[in-house]
Design a protein around this motif. Structure first.
Motif, PDB file in Angstrom:
ATOM      1  N   HIS A 138       0.851  -1.189   0.000  1.00  0.00           N
ATOM      2  CA  HIS A 138       0.000   0.000   0.000  1.00  0.00           C
ATOM      3  C   HIS A 138       0.885   1.237   0.000  1.00  0.00           C
ATOM      4  CE1 HIS A 138       1.057   0.675   4.237  1.00  0.00           C
ATOM      5  NE2 HIS A 138       0.887  -0.633   4.401  1.00  0.00           N
ATOM      6  N   GLY A 139       0.321   2.345  -0.404  1.00  0.00           N
ATOM      7  CA  GLY A 139       1.013   3.619  -0.306  1.00  0.00           C
ATOM      8  C   GLY A 139       0.866   4.202   1.091  1.00  0.00           C
ATOM      9  N   GLU A 140       1.267   5.463   1.232  1.00  0.00           N
ATOM     10  CA  GLU A 140       1.125   6.134   2.523  1.00  0.00           C
ATOM     11  C   GLU A 140      -0.362   6.325   2.830  1.00  0.00           C
ATOM     12  OE1 GLU A 140       3.721   9.554   4.381  1.00  0.00           O
ATOM     13  OE2 GLU A 140       2.182  10.444   3.084  1.00  0.00           O
ATOM     14  N   ILE A 141      -0.734   6.011   4.069  1.00  0.00           N
ATOM     15  CA  ILE A 141      -2.127   6.114   4.495  1.00  0.00           C
ATOM     16  C   ILE A 141      -2.202   7.071   5.677  1.00  0.00           C
ATOM     17  CG2 ILE A 141      -4.088   4.864   5.495  1.00  0.00           C
ATOM     18  CD1 ILE A 141      -2.955   2.363   4.021  1.00  0.00           C
ATOM     19  N   LYS A 142      -3.122   8.014   5.600  1.00  0.00           N
ATOM     20  CA  LYS A 142      -3.364   8.946   6.689  1.00  0.00           C
ATOM     21  C   LYS A 142      -4.670   8.574   7.401  1.00  0.00           C
ATOM     22  CE  LYS A 142       0.101  11.823   5.833  1.00  0.00           C
ATOM     23  NZ  LYS A 142       1.108  12.283   6.812  1.00  0.00           N
ATOM     24  N   ILE A 143      -4.641   8.673   8.700  1.00  0.00           N
ATOM     25  CA  ILE A 143      -5.833   8.436   9.519  1.00  0.00           C
ATOM     26  C   ILE A 143      -6.211   9.757  10.173  1.00  0.00           C
ATOM     27  CG2 ILE A 143      -6.721   7.264  11.579  1.00  0.00           C
ATOM     28  CD1 ILE A 143      -4.797   4.937  10.852  1.00  0.00           C
ATOM     29  N   LEU A 144      -7.497  10.104  10.077  1.00  0.00           N
ATOM     30  CA  LEU A 144      -7.998  11.340  10.664  1.00  0.00           C
ATOM     31  C   LEU A 144      -9.286  11.044  11.428  1.00  0.00           C
ATOM     32  CD1 LEU A 144      -8.007  14.490  10.903  1.00  0.00           C
ATOM     33  CD2 LEU A 144      -9.365  14.507   8.788  1.00  0.00           C
ATOM     34  N   PHE A 145      -9.291  11.362  12.719  1.00  0.00           N
ATOM     35  CA  PHE A 145     -10.505  11.272  13.529  1.00  0.00           C
ATOM     36  C   PHE A 145     -10.875  12.680  13.990  1.00  0.00           C
ATOM     37  CE2 PHE A 145      -8.712   6.901  14.556  1.00  0.00           C
ATOM     38  CZ  PHE A 145      -9.536   6.251  13.653  1.00  0.00           C
ATOM     39  N   THR A 146     -12.105  13.088  13.690  1.00  0.00           N
ATOM     40  CA  THR A 146     -12.529  14.457  13.949  1.00  0.00           C
ATOM     41  C   THR A 146     -13.538  14.520  15.096  1.00  0.00           C
ATOM     42  OG1 THR A 146     -14.420  14.395  12.413  1.00  0.00           O
ATOM     43  CG2 THR A 146     -12.270  14.962  11.488  1.00  0.00           C
ATOM     44  N   PRO A 147     -13.613  15.659  15.793  1.00  0.00           N
ATOM     45  CA  PRO A 147     -14.683  15.907  16.756  1.00  0.00           C
ATOM     46  C   PRO A 147     -15.821  16.677  16.074  1.00  0.00           C
ATOM     47  CG  PRO A 147     -13.061  17.624  16.961  1.00  0.00           C
ATOM     48  CD  PRO A 147     -12.602  16.728  15.817  1.00  0.00           C
ATOM     49  N   ASP A 148     -16.952  16.796  16.758  1.00  0.00           N
ATOM     50  CA  ASP A 148     -17.990  17.800  16.455  1.00  0.00           C
ATOM     51  C   ASP A 148     -18.619  17.701  15.069  1.00  0.00           C
ATOM     52  OD1 ASP A 148     -17.790  18.881  18.978  1.00  0.00           O
ATOM     53  OD2 ASP A 148     -16.419  20.472  18.404  1.00  0.00           O
ATOM     54  N   GLU A 149     -18.539  16.530  14.425  1.00  0.00           N
ATOM     55  CA  GLU A 149     -19.186  16.372  13.124  1.00  0.00           C
ATOM     56  C   GLU A 149     -20.699  16.526  13.246  1.00  0.00           C
ATOM     57  OE1 GLU A 149     -21.049  14.063   9.717  1.00  0.00           O
ATOM     58  OE2 GLU A 149     -21.298  13.836  11.892  1.00  0.00           O
ATOM     59  N   GLU A 150     -21.260  16.008  14.345  1.00  0.00           N
ATOM     60  CA  GLU A 150     -22.711  16.006  14.492  1.00  0.00           C
ATOM     61  C   GLU A 150     -23.301  17.404  14.647  1.00  0.00           C
ATOM     62  OE1 GLU A 150     -24.419  13.609  13.817  1.00  0.00           O
ATOM     63  OE2 GLU A 150     -23.452  11.726  14.344  1.00  0.00           O
ATOM     64  N   ILE A 151     -22.479  18.382  14.981  1.00  0.00           N
ATOM     65  CA  ILE A 151     -22.986  19.747  15.119  1.00  0.00           C
ATOM     66  C   ILE A 151     -22.452  20.648  13.999  1.00  0.00           C
ATOM     67  CG2 ILE A 151     -23.410  19.579  17.591  1.00  0.00           C
ATOM     68  CD1 ILE A 151     -20.753  21.057  18.055  1.00  0.00           C
ATOM     69  N   GLY A 152     -21.952  20.005  12.924  1.00  0.00           N
ATOM     70  CA  GLY A 152     -21.573  20.753  11.736  1.00  0.00           C
ATOM     71  C   GLY A 152     -20.220  21.427  11.786  1.00  0.00           C
ATOM     72  N   ARG A 153     -19.378  21.050  12.777  1.00  0.00           N
ATOM     73  CA  ARG A 153     -18.068  21.700  12.892  1.00  0.00           C
ATOM     74  C   ARG A 153     -16.915  20.713  12.704  1.00  0.00           C
ATOM     75  NH1 ARG A 153     -19.060  24.399  18.779  1.00  0.00           N
ATOM     76  NH2 ARG A 153     -21.232  25.028  18.476  1.00  0.00           N
ATOM     77  N   GLY A 154     -17.200  19.573  12.101  1.00  0.00           N
ATOM     78  CA  GLY A 154     -16.242  18.478  12.099  1.00  0.00           C
ATOM     79  C   GLY A 154     -14.902  18.776  11.460  1.00  0.00           C
ATOM     80  N   VAL A 155     -14.885  19.649  10.454  1.00  0.00           N
ATOM     81  CA  VAL A 155     -13.602  19.926   9.796  1.00  0.00           C
ATOM     82  C   VAL A 155     -13.195  21.393   9.948  1.00  0.00           C
ATOM     83  CG1 VAL A 155     -13.859  18.019   8.178  1.00  0.00           C
ATOM     84  CG2 VAL A 155     -14.697  20.287   7.538  1.00  0.00           C
ATOM     85  N   ASP A 156     -13.832  22.097  10.867  1.00  0.00           N
ATOM     86  CA  ASP A 156     -13.529  23.521  11.055  1.00  0.00           C
ATOM     87  C   ASP A 156     -12.044  23.775  11.293  1.00  0.00           C
ATOM     88  OD1 ASP A 156     -16.166  24.089  10.745  1.00  0.00           O
ATOM     89  OD2 ASP A 156     -16.488  24.941  12.737  1.00  0.00           O
ATOM     90  N   HIS A 157     -11.380  22.846  11.981  1.00  0.00           N
ATOM     91  CA  HIS A 157      -9.993  23.096  12.383  1.00  0.00           C
ATOM     92  C   HIS A 157      -9.042  21.991  11.913  1.00  0.00           C
ATOM     93  CE1 HIS A 157     -11.367  26.448  14.847  1.00  0.00           C
ATOM     94  NE2 HIS A 157     -12.353  25.671  15.241  1.00  0.00           N
ATOM     95  N   VAL A 158      -9.436  21.282  10.843  1.00  0.00           N
ATOM     96  CA  VAL A 158      -8.514  20.307  10.251  1.00  0.00           C
ATOM     97  C   VAL A 158      -7.329  21.052   9.633  1.00  0.00           C
ATOM     98  CG1 VAL A 158      -8.193  18.646   8.385  1.00  0.00           C
ATOM     99  CG2 VAL A 158     -10.242  18.537   9.788  1.00  0.00           C
ATOM    100  N   ASP A 159      -6.136  20.563   9.906  1.00  0.00           N
ATOM    101  CA  ASP A 159      -4.923  21.112   9.301  1.00  0.00           C
ATOM    102  C   ASP A 159      -4.641  20.329   8.017  1.00  0.00           C
ATOM    103  OD1 ASP A 159      -2.342  21.876   8.579  1.00  0.00           O
ATOM    104  OD2 ASP A 159      -1.704  22.155  10.660  1.00  0.00           O
ATOM    105  N   ILE A 160      -5.140  20.850   6.901  1.00  0.00           N
ATOM    106  CA  ILE A 160      -5.017  20.154   5.611  1.00  0.00           C
ATOM    107  C   ILE A 160      -3.558  19.982   5.208  1.00  0.00           C
ATOM    108  CG2 ILE A 160      -5.432  20.409   3.137  1.00  0.00           C
ATOM    109  CD1 ILE A 160      -7.843  19.348   4.456  1.00  0.00           C
TER     110      ILE A 160
END
Length: 413
Positions: free
Chosen positions: A167-189
């Motif tokens: 496989h290639g490089e795999i990133k894992i991302l677990f977010t908070p606050d998805e249920e209230i519409g803020r799940g990716v507000d502060h993801v560091d892309i």
């Protein structure tokens, strides 16, 4: 490919941790208790040998499984959210495993009025012989989205322990606050640094979703005329009553959640508050076509202004807030994302079901942030309520899908 699944044990462990988010909170994340699960996930990832796993101060978990291929493979991210919905209690969840399900009604022991019937849950008919997991009747289960979290964790565990799987490089991302519409507000892309992503947050076995609603929020601010109620004749123009008339005038047999399905959009009042002098109505506007959002918003404005004709002393202001857009516009530019996902589902021994989501996911916004990100099934059903359920076998199929997807990207590179 032989799997020694850990997904069920992980899932049972994770759902017992209360991670309910709170839409009224201004904190980041909205509730500190979400980090209780995230810390466990980081420790488990570190124990697997994923050395960069960490939790940031905003409640996001990042981790990298290094490539073991000699090829130049795009970096793929798998994402799920740790929070559960504020719509139903997520405290003291008692998961119950109903083994070898045979089509019977499932009566939940802590509140026997909560009964899962096949007429209300048609997907149960496809679960004969499987192990069904529910809560005990007083809480939601949390399969949305701890099923996805457990599936990503088990897939990571499998890949780490089977280095012969390329496989290639795999990133894992677990977010908070998805249920209230803020799940990716502060993801560091930039830190995530992935080319393509997949949320593992879908429902029915085999489902793959590359299209979501586009979404706006709409606020109607009403300015009425206040007067002493004992001397109000021909003077008072109550903002509360004006708001009630506006809501009553909204379409009922169309353009509402209760009367639409499939690709039909809707207008939905979600909150009303105010006094005689001022009132505010909050609505959500949804459609698969961006152009139709404006049509729906214009219709609401026309209804409002028609009501206001009977209140010459009152006035109104409108505010439109863009929430998210249909991710299909982005994902269609990269057909391999969908092609490989459907192939991975097939390779897992499951019939793919390509669907549209009458809602949004973290992937909706991630797609427009530069990470094209459709949604793959996690097996969760009847989410946000006491009848929520998932099957062990569907979760296992999701694990196989994730592993196969990582391998297909490497094979095709």
């Amino acid at each position: 490919m032989k799997f020694n699944y850990t997904v069920l044990q992980r899932f049972i462990k994770y759902v017992k941790i209360d991670t309910q988010s709170d839409g009224s909170s201004k904190n980041i994340p909205s509730t500190e208790k979400q980090k209780n699960l995230s810390k466990i996930l980081v420790n488990e990832l570190l124990e697997m040998g994923i050395s960069d796993a960490h939790l940031d101060d905003k409640g996001y978990v990042y981790a990298t499984i290094p490539s073991n291929s000699d090829k130049k493979v795009p970096t793929i991210c798998f994402c799920s959210h740790v929070d559960t919905s504020p719509d139903c209690s997520g405290a003291n969840i008692k998961p119950i495993i109903h083994k070898n399900y045979q089509g019977e009604d499932l009566v939940l022991p802590d509140d026997k009025s909560v009964v899962l019937k096949t007429e209300n849950h048609p997907d149960l008919k496809n679960q004969i012989g499987n192990n069904i997991i529910t809560a005990s009747g007083t809480t939601l289960l949390g399969a949305d989205n701890k099923a996805g979290v457990a599936e990503i964790m088990d897939a990571a565990y499998h890949l780490i322990n089977h280095p012969q799987l390329k496989h290639g490089e795999i990133k894992i991302l677990f977010t908070p606050d998805e249920e209230i519409g803020r799940g990716v507000d502060h993801v560091d892309i930039e830190k995530l640094n992935a080319n393509f992503g997949y949320t593992i947050d879908g429902e029915t076995l085999g489902s793959f979703e590359d299209e979501t609603f586009s979404a706006d929020g709409m606020q109607i601010m009403i300015n009425g005329v206040s007067a002493h109620p004992g001397f109000a004749k021909a003077k008072m123009q109550s903002a509360i009553k004006i708001a009630a008339e506006i809501i009553a005038a909204l379409p009922k047999d169309r353009l509402s959640p209760e009367s639409t399905h499939q690709k039909e959009g809707f207008v939905h009042p979600v909150n009303i508050e105010g006094q005689v002098e001022n009132a505010q109505i909050d609505l959500i506007i949804r459609d698969f076509e961006d152009e139709k959002l404006k049509q729906h918003e214009d219709e609401v404005k026309d209804i409002t202004l028609k009501v206001l004709e009977n209140y010459p002393g009152a006035s109104v202001e409108f505010k439109i807030i863009e929430q998210y857009r249909n991710m299909k516009k982005v994902i269609d530019k990269y057909p391999k994302i969908s092609e490989y996902a459907l192939k991975a589902i097939e390779r897992a021994g499951v019939k793919p079901l390509k669907r549209s989501i009458r809602g949004g996911t973290d992937g909706s916004r991630l797609s427009f942030m530069g990470l094209p990100c459709p949604n793959i099934f996690a097996g969760e059903h009847a989410f946000h309520g006491k009848q929520e359920w998932v099957s062990e076998q569907d979760m296992q199929a999701a694990v196989r899908t994730i592993v196969n997807l990582a391998m297909i990207w490497e094979e095709k590179a």
